[in-house]
Every structure is written in structure tokens, then in C-alpha cells.
Design a protein around this motif. Structure first.
Motif, short mmCIF file in Angstrom:
data_model
loop_
_atom_site.label_atom_id
_atom_site.label_comp_id
_atom_site.label_asym_id
_atom_site.label_seq_id
_atom_site.Cartn_x
_atom_site.Cartn_y
_atom_site.Cartn_z
N TYR A 41 -92.84 -79.68 35.05
CA TYR A 41 -91.41 -79.64 34.74
C TYR A 41 -90.64 -78.93 35.86
N ALA A 42 -91.19 -77.84 36.38
CA ALA A 42 -90.53 -77.09 37.44
C ALA A 42 -90.46 -77.90 38.73
N VAL A 43 -91.56 -78.57 39.06
CA VAL A 43 -91.59 -79.39 40.28
C VAL A 43 -90.63 -80.58 40.15
N ASP A 44 -90.59 -81.21 38.98
CA ASP A 44 -89.66 -82.31 38.77
C ASP A 44 -88.22 -81.85 38.95
N GLU A 45 -87.92 -80.66 38.43
CA GLU A 45 -86.57 -80.10 38.56
C GLU A 45 -86.23 -79.86 40.04
N GLY A 50 -83.44 -82.04 45.37
CA GLY A 50 -83.56 -82.34 46.79
C GLY A 50 -84.53 -81.46 47.55
N ILE A 51 -85.35 -80.68 46.83
CA ILE A 51 -86.33 -79.81 47.49
C ILE A 51 -87.42 -80.69 48.13
N GLU A 52 -87.74 -80.39 49.38
CA GLU A 52 -88.72 -81.18 50.13
C GLU A 52 -90.08 -80.49 50.23
N GLN A 53 -90.09 -79.17 50.15
CA GLN A 53 -91.35 -78.44 50.27
C GLN A 53 -91.48 -77.42 49.15
N MET A 54 -92.55 -77.56 48.39
CA MET A 54 -92.84 -76.66 47.28
C MET A 54 -93.86 -75.63 47.76
N ILE A 55 -93.52 -74.36 47.66
CA ILE A 55 -94.40 -73.28 48.12
C ILE A 55 -94.97 -72.57 46.90
N PHE A 56 -96.24 -72.78 46.61
CA PHE A 56 -96.89 -72.14 45.47
C PHE A 56 -97.49 -70.80 45.93
N GLY A 137 -82.15 -79.66 30.74
CA GLY A 137 -80.76 -80.06 30.92
C GLY A 137 -80.67 -81.22 31.88
N LYS A 138 -79.59 -81.97 31.80
CA LYS A 138 -79.35 -83.10 32.70
C LYS A 138 -77.92 -83.00 33.23
N PRO A 139 -77.75 -82.87 34.57
CA PRO A 139 -78.81 -82.71 35.56
C PRO A 139 -79.54 -81.39 35.38
N GLY A 140 -80.66 -81.25 36.07
CA GLY A 140 -81.47 -80.05 35.94
C GLY A 140 -80.73 -78.82 36.44
N ALA A 141 -81.21 -77.65 36.02
CA ALA A 141 -80.56 -76.39 36.37
C ALA A 141 -80.48 -76.20 37.88
N LEU A 142 -81.57 -76.50 38.60
CA LEU A 142 -81.53 -76.28 40.05
C LEU A 142 -80.59 -77.26 40.73
N LYS A 143 -80.50 -78.48 40.24
CA LYS A 143 -79.55 -79.44 40.82
C LYS A 143 -78.12 -78.93 40.63
N GLN A 144 -77.83 -78.38 39.46
CA GLN A 144 -76.51 -77.78 39.23
C GLN A 144 -76.25 -76.66 40.23
N MET A 145 -77.29 -75.86 40.49
CA MET A 145 -77.14 -74.73 41.39
C MET A 145 -76.94 -75.19 42.83
N VAL A 146 -77.71 -76.19 43.26
CA VAL A 146 -77.58 -76.70 44.63
C VAL A 146 -76.18 -77.26 44.85
N ILE A 204 -81.64 -65.31 34.96
CA ILE A 204 -82.80 -66.07 34.47
C ILE A 204 -83.51 -66.71 35.67
N GLY A 205 -84.60 -67.44 35.40
CA GLY A 205 -85.57 -67.76 36.45
C GLY A 205 -85.25 -68.81 37.48
N ARG A 206 -84.03 -68.83 38.01
CA ARG A 206 -83.67 -69.73 39.09
C ARG A 206 -82.78 -68.99 40.09
#
Length: 288
Positions: A41-45, A50-56, A137-146, A204-206
Motif C-alpha cells: 500500500y505504501a509503495v503504491d501510494e 511520482g516517486i521513482e526510487q524507493m529506499i528501504f 484516500g483518492k488521490p493518495g496522501a503523498l500525491k496530495q502532498m507532492v 502523521i507518517g508522511r
């Protein structure tokens, strides 16, 4: 410096003690909400934003998180031979180079986990997503933030209004001017008691942060005495860079908590056309 957010840090090295015994042998981020692990769910968000690189930022016993996004050639071959569609696997297949990982060798908290990604982040703004907080949420929280960050730049944190008696569980902002869902951040206090909390807007966590926060964290890593929290490091940038909070239009589920985990399963299942009808039928049959 990049003018868009391309990288995101996922602090996933935690022990998950609130979900024991399930998290004894599997990462807590791999427990499933309906039929997808929490990390998906987090990666999909992040992808939607528009995130291109996921750093775990991982730890011992967390290799399953990276393995999950690998291409399962044996499984794909077997499914093809049986004439089954591979579409169900598509979201869990990472693009080449999309996911990188770094080890947090000791469980030293969120501040240290973010700092461990400093060399991969480099001199770019970056997002931080805490997978425990499933944001529906739609759009996702991070998309809203970006989208909001494109307007104001600087540092941006997600907030929600928390009950007055819960401020001691959150980082709380000192608010400035507000325009719509955006609020200027004039101060950040870590877990204040209700009587001294400057507001009820809890972090919260974003997050979307500027790379300068890494230098603040770096100083904390090398300095004597106690370690600084991520909230403290962010607070040091207030006044030096634009700093805003966004009240995101999303429902947050705390999946690191047993009750939150169960509620998240119900809430997400009720949004699924393939699951919701039978679930509603079952719920309506309950006598509570």
C-alpha cells in the motif's frame, strides 16, 4: 537541487512488537491487509505520487520486504503453464533499480533510520513514508502532498487534527497562517501534554523534507549526549526554509496496533467489489 520529489525513504527496520506474535518471524510490514502486504500500500501510494526510487531502511530478518518486490520467475512460469493471468502479480514486481535498501544495524528509531539513507538521498528533496500508517484516500496522501509541495516548496508534513487528550502521542505543530488545507509551521513540539500543546494538529507518517535535514541529523549522530528526534531536526529548519503542514484528505489506519490492523482490514475490504458484498452480508448477520 532537484525541483521535484523523486526519492522516498521507507523506515522498515522496526521490530513490530505491537503485532507479536505475528511479527516474530515475518516483518510487520508483510502482514496483509485483505490480500496485499502493508508495504504494498505504501509503495503504491509512492508510485502514484511520482516517486521513482524507493529506499528501504531495513534490519535483520527483513529481507522478505525486498524479496517481495522481486520477479518470481518460478511462480510466473507455473502460472503461465496453467493458463493463469499474471496481472495479480504486477503491482508487486519492481522496475529495475526502483527499490534499493540499506541496513539500520541497530534499532535506534526513526531519526536514525532516515539518517541511514543520507547517501542515497543525496542533495535532493525526499519523501518519508511510515508504512504503519495506511492512508486511504483518492488521490493518495503523498500525491496530495507532492501537489501542494509544488506550490510552496521547502519542507511539508502531513497532519491531522487529534483529540485534545492525545497530543502527548504526536508531534504537534505551532500553526501560523492557514490557506485552505495548508498551514504555515512556526514550531514543532514532540509529544506535548494537552495543557501545553500549541494546537491539535498532529504530525502523521508522511513527510517531504529538504536534504539539509540530513546535515542536522548528521550533527546529532556525531554529537555527545542524547540523540535528537526527527521532529527536533525538522524544527531546526523552521525559519531557514519554507515549512508547511498539509491536512491530507485521507483516512489514517494505525496498522502497527492490533485494533487498527483489524479496522484497516475491514475498511479496505469494504472498498473492494470482490470482497465487500459477502463481508457486508456477514456483518449484517452479527448480533452485537
Amino acid at each position: 537541487m532537484a525541483n521535484r520529489v523523486r526519492k522516498a525513504v521507507f523506515p522498515v527496520a522496526g521490530l513490530g512488537t505491537r503485532l507479536l506474535p505475528a511479527s516474530k518471524s515475518i516483518p510487520k510490514e508483510m502482514v496483509t491487509i485483505v490480500d496485499r502486504p502493508l508495504i504494498q500500500y505504501a509503495v503504491d501510494e509512492a508510485r502514484e505520487a511520482g516517486i521513482e526510487q524507493m529506499i528501504f531502511v531495513t534490519g535483520r530478518g527483513k529481507s522478505a520486504l525486498v524479496d517481495y518486490f522481486d520477479h518470481p520467475f518460478e511462480l510466473e512460469t507455473t502460472m503461465r503453464e496453467k493458463g493463469k493471468s499474471l496481472d495479480v502479480l504486477e503491482p508487486s514486481n519492481a522496475r529495475f533499480g526502483e527499490i534499493v535498501s540499506v541496513r539500520q544495524q541497530q534499532p535506534l528509531g526513526l531519526r536514525h533510520a532516515v539518517w541511514c539513507a543520507r547517501d542515497i538521498v543525496g542533495e535532493e528533496p525526499f519523501a518519508v513514508l511510515l508504512p504503519d500508517d495506511l492512508m486511504a484516500g483518492k488521490p493518495g496522501a503523498l500525491k496530495q502532498m507532492v501537489d501542494a509541495w509544488a506550490q510552496v516548496g521547502g519542507n511539508l508534513i502531513a497532519t491531522e487534527e487529534v483529540p485534545a487528550d492525545k497530543t502527548a502521542s504526536y508531534g504537534i505543530i505551532t500553526p501560523g497562517e492557514t490557506e485552505g488545507d495548508l498551514t504555515e509551521v512556526r514550531g514543532l513540539v514532540e509529544k506535548p501534554s494537552p495543557e501545553v500543546a500549541p494546537s491539535r494538529l498532529g504530525v502523521i507518517g508522511r513527510y517531504i523534507l529538504q536534504p539539509e535535514v540530513m546535515r542536522v541529523l548528521d550533527a546529532g549522530e556525531k554529537g555527545a549526549g542524547g540523540e535528537i528526534q526527527l521532529t527536533d531536526a525538522m524544527a531546526r529548519l523552521i525559519g531557514e526554509q519554507p515549512f508547511h503542514a498539509l491536512k491530507v484528505n485521507a483516512v489514517r489506519h494505525d496498522c502497527g496496533d492490533k485494533v487498527g490492523f483489524v479496522i484497516a482490514n475491514l475498511a479496505m475490504a469494504l472498498e473492494r467489489e470482490d470482497v465487500a458484498p459477502k463481508l457486508r452480508q456477514y456483518i449484517s448477520s452479527l448480533r452485537v
